[in-house]
Design a protein around this motif. Sequence first.
Motif, PDB file in Angstrom:
ATOM      1  N   PRO A  62       0.839  -1.202   0.000  1.00 37.00           N
ATOM      2  CA  PRO A  62       0.000   0.000   0.000  1.00 37.00           C
ATOM      3  C   PRO A  62       0.879   1.260   0.000  1.00 37.00           C
ATOM      4  N   PHE A  63       0.454   2.259  -0.768  1.00 36.83           N
ATOM      5  CA  PHE A  63       1.256   3.470  -0.918  1.00 36.83           C
ATOM      6  C   PHE A  63       1.537   4.132   0.420  1.00 36.83           C
ATOM      7  N   ALA A  64       0.557   4.190   1.303  1.00 34.72           N
ATOM      8  CA  ALA A  64       0.763   4.818   2.608  1.00 34.72           C
ATOM      9  C   ALA A  64       1.887   4.132   3.377  1.00 34.72           C
ATOM     10  N   GLU A  65       1.951   2.813   3.288  1.00 34.33           N
ATOM     11  CA  GLU A  65       3.017   2.058   3.959  1.00 34.33           C
ATOM     12  C   GLU A  65       4.376   2.374   3.342  1.00 34.33           C
ATOM     13  N   TRP A  66       4.439   2.362   2.004  1.00 32.42           N
ATOM     14  CA  TRP A  66       5.700   2.674   1.315  1.00 32.42           C
ATOM     15  C   TRP A  66       6.165   4.080   1.677  1.00 32.42           C
ATOM     16  N   LYS A  67       5.230   5.010   1.658  1.00 25.92           N
ATOM     17  CA  LYS A  67       5.548   6.409   1.960  1.00 25.92           C
ATOM     18  C   LYS A  67       6.103   6.542   3.375  1.00 25.92           C
ATOM     19  N   ALA A  68       5.469   5.877   4.341  1.00 23.48           N
ATOM     20  CA  ALA A  68       5.936   5.943   5.733  1.00 23.48           C
ATOM     21  C   ALA A  68       7.320   5.325   5.892  1.00 23.48           C
ATOM     22  N   ARG A  69       7.597   4.278   5.144  1.00 23.95           N
ATOM     23  CA  ARG A  69       8.889   3.595   5.248  1.00 23.95           C
ATOM     24  C   ARG A  69      10.017   4.315   4.509  1.00 23.95           C
ATOM     25  N   HIS A  70       9.705   4.882   3.323  1.00 27.98           N
ATOM     26  CA  HIS A  70      10.784   5.279   2.420  1.00 27.98           C
ATOM     27  C   HIS A  70      10.791   6.736   1.963  1.00 27.98           C
ATOM     28  N   GLN A  71       9.677   7.415   2.021  1.00 29.16           N
ATOM     29  CA  GLN A  71       9.652   8.760   1.465  1.00 29.16           C
ATOM     30  C   GLN A  71      10.103   9.787   2.495  1.00 29.16           C
ATOM     31  N   LYS A  72      11.059  10.616   2.088  1.00 29.98           N
ATOM     32  CA  LYS A  72      11.556  11.686   2.933  1.00 29.98           C
ATOM     33  C   LYS A  72      10.914  12.993   2.503  1.00 29.98           C
ATOM     34  N   ALA A  73      10.868  13.935   3.406  1.00 28.02           N
ATOM     35  CA  ALA A  73      10.363  15.268   3.059  1.00 28.02           C
ATOM     36  C   ALA A  73      11.298  15.889   2.026  1.00 28.02           C
ATOM     37  N   ALA A  74      10.702  16.547   1.049  1.00 34.54           N
ATOM     38  CA  ALA A  74      11.506  17.208   0.017  1.00 34.54           C
ATOM     39  C   ALA A  74      12.273  18.368   0.627  1.00 34.54           C
ATOM     40  N   THR A  75      13.511  18.523   0.199  1.00 38.67           N
ATOM     41  CA  THR A  75      14.332  19.634   0.670  1.00 38.67           C
ATOM     42  C   THR A  75      13.950  20.903  -0.094  1.00 38.67           C
ATOM     43  N   PRO A  76      14.288  22.047   0.436  1.00 38.34           N
ATOM     44  CA  PRO A  76      14.043  23.288  -0.313  1.00 38.34           C
ATOM     45  C   PRO A  76      14.719  23.264  -1.690  1.00 38.34           C
ATOM     46  N   GLU A  77      15.887  22.658  -1.769  1.00 37.20           N
ATOM     47  CA  GLU A  77      16.593  22.564  -3.051  1.00 37.20           C
ATOM     48  C   GLU A  77      15.829  21.682  -4.043  1.00 37.20           C
ATOM     49  N   GLN A  78      15.303  20.566  -3.564  1.00 35.80           N
ATOM     50  CA  GLN A  78      14.514  19.693  -4.433  1.00 35.80           C
ATOM     51  C   GLN A  78      13.252  20.403  -4.913  1.00 35.80           C
ATOM     52  N   LEU A  79      12.584  21.089  -4.010  1.00 36.94           N
ATOM     53  CA  LEU A  79      11.360  21.808  -4.385  1.00 36.94           C
ATOM     54  C   LEU A  79      11.653  22.890  -5.420  1.00 36.94           C
ATOM     55  N   ALA A  80      12.754  23.613  -5.257  1.00 37.67           N
ATOM     56  CA  ALA A  80      13.123  24.660  -6.214  1.00 37.67           C
ATOM     57  C   ALA A  80      13.467  24.047  -7.567  1.00 37.67           C
ATOM     58  N   ALA A  81      14.204  22.937  -7.559  1.00 35.20           N
ATOM     59  CA  ALA A  81      14.553  22.270  -8.817  1.00 35.20           C
ATOM     60  C   ALA A  81      13.310  21.720  -9.503  1.00 35.20           C
ATOM     61  N   PHE A  82      12.386  21.173  -8.732  1.00 33.85           N
ATOM     62  CA  PHE A  82      11.134  20.654  -9.290  1.00 33.85           C
ATOM     63  C   PHE A  82      10.331  21.782  -9.924  1.00 33.85           C
ATOM     64  N   GLU A  83      10.211  22.889  -9.220  1.00 24.32           N
ATOM     65  CA  GLU A  83       9.468  24.025  -9.749  1.00 24.32           C
ATOM     66  C   GLU A  83      10.109  24.554 -11.037  1.00 24.32           C
ATOM     67  N   ALA A  84      11.423  24.633 -11.061  1.00 23.52           N
ATOM     68  CA  ALA A  84      12.127  25.096 -12.263  1.00 23.52           C
ATOM     69  C   ALA A  84      11.903  24.139 -13.427  1.00 23.52           C
ATOM     70  N   THR A  85      11.927  22.853 -13.143  1.00 27.56           N
ATOM     71  CA  THR A  85      11.695  21.855 -14.186  1.00 27.56           C
ATOM     72  C   THR A  85      10.276  21.968 -14.729  1.00 27.56           C
ATOM     73  N   GLN A  86       9.307  22.155 -13.833  1.00 28.38           N
ATOM     74  CA  GLN A  86       7.913  22.285 -14.262  1.00 28.38           C
ATOM     75  C   GLN A  86       7.725  23.502 -15.159  1.00 28.38           C
ATOM     76  N   LYS A  87       8.359  24.608 -14.811  1.00 23.22           N
ATOM     77  CA  LYS A  87       8.268  25.818 -15.633  1.00 23.22           C
ATOM     78  C   LYS A  87       8.895  25.599 -17.001  1.00 23.22           C
ATOM     79  N   ARG A  88      10.040  24.933 -17.007  1.00 24.35           N
ATOM     80  CA  ARG A  88      10.793  24.686 -18.244  1.00 24.35           C
ATOM     81  C   ARG A  88      10.014  23.774 -19.191  1.00 24.35           C
ATOM     82  N   HIS A  89       9.294  22.825 -18.626  1.00 18.52           N
ATOM     83  CA  HIS A  89       8.596  21.831 -19.449  1.00 18.52           C
ATOM     84  C   HIS A  89       7.097  22.036 -19.470  1.00 18.52           C
ATOM     85  N   GLY A  90       6.638  23.151 -18.980  1.00 15.04           N
ATOM     86  CA  GLY A  90       5.221  23.478 -19.052  1.00 15.04           C
ATOM     87  C   GLY A  90       4.334  22.636 -18.176  1.00 15.04           C
ATOM     88  N   GLY A  91       4.856  22.141 -17.042  1.00 10.27           N
ATOM     89  CA  GLY A  91       4.070  21.266 -16.169  1.00 10.27           C
ATOM     90  C   GLY A  91       3.195  21.965 -15.214  1.00 10.27           C
TER      91      GLY A  91
END
Length: 99
Positions: A70-99
């Motif tokens: 189940p996704f909730a289980e996977w998320k609790a075990r393995h997903q880390k909070a996104a860093t400010p750097e990751q969020l900024a890179a994601f936002e830049a990528t979305q802008k670049r690719h029209g996401g």
Amino acid sequence: MTTTTELEAAAFRRLLQHLNQDRLDVQNIDLMIQAGFCRNCLADWYREAAEAAGQPMDKEQAREVIYGMPFAEWKARHQKAATPEQLAAFEATQKRHGG
């Protein structure tokens, strides 16, 4: 004789093993930044394929197929909070690719 579909299925299973066992360190946001898709995208594509084949499937069912639990289980075990750097890179990528 092995069919193309069987080979594709084997490659897909290997991709899931790689993402969910071998490279748990690679977060979904990292995949989105670098490749433009993540495990959740794979689940969406899987669900769309199931529905196109006449097999109704909801988002959680598809995610369980992709994540192997189940996704909730996977998320609790393995997903880390996104860093400010990751969020900024994601936002830049979305802008670049029209996401």
